[in-house]
Design a protein around this motif. Sequence first.
Motif: not given
Length: 360
Positions: A46-50, A315-337
Amino acid sequence: MTPPVAPPGLETETAAPPAGPRAPHKLPFWVNQRLGLLVLVLALSTLFGILRPAFLDERLVLFPLLRDIATLTVVALAQMVALSVGHMNLAVGRMAAFGALFAGFGYDRLGLPLPLGLLLCLLAGAAIGALAGWIIARTGVSSFVVTLAMDFALMGLVSLLYSSLTENAAFTTRPSGLTELRSYSLADICAGPVCGSPAVPQMIQFTVLALAGLGFLYGCTRLGRELLLTGANPAAAELSGIPTGRRIVLAHALSGLLAALAGFMAAVGTGTFRASIGDDFMLPSFLGAVLGGTLLTGGVVSVIGALLGTSLVGVIRKGLDLLGVGLESLNIYLGCVLLLALSADRVRSVVSYRKVVRST
């Protein structure tokens, strides 16, 4: 005759009648991991859709997202089966590439139809997984070491076979039905409120079958209970008459079979069978399984949890990708998850212990 009187200071209270049986202790509903995952998936969607209305586009975003979730859920299930006996499968990505290699060879060189190529893929994956399990059971070497060695061996073998059997390191022959399986939704083959949605890919049928099969295995069969007992306490399982060596081989054979199925699904998604299939399967395999509630130490699995955990990561991957988050930052977020997921069992144990203390 009067009854004896206890000396001063040593009086004892009259024993109270035994209380009735306590109601079975239950954790608060908000500690339920699967419920929490479901709420997170819905809330983030819902958040990414908004924030990015394009996230809800059925054909351009949701269809490929669900196709990726379907594939990675099977990857998580492959890891979950190995974890159920207290082992790891670090070669899950290479086993996927190994199985897909046989499917591509069958289509390109043998002219096999789509179902027979898939069957050849599954047999190859089950065979290589059983080999890894046999080595572990016979030698007693840690699954971490054996599957890591298997990963390196398959990386070289698969690349060598593709180089020798193909000109462009890929099988490009597409059997009849592969394009439809890749691009068509369930709306193209059936009708109904769910099937009518163009966002539900046909490949999700493989995932549903894998979920149903494993759910039945672990929830309704003696064999599934023996696998879990082997992971929870191998010594007790051995004393109970369970052939733990055979169960270890079976678990790794199932893991290899599911990894090969995921490799086939990934190849269908890209349209080619190539050596790089499964390169990025390692982290999602652990994320989906551990987030869903499967213990790294074995003995506890959650089939639906693996689906929800993989969905959350997707959902996190696709949403952050649409928000323009780079691959390096995305991997950091997934590591934290993943770190939070590994801490979830400890949090639930503490909450459960405190509830028991308060209730006593």
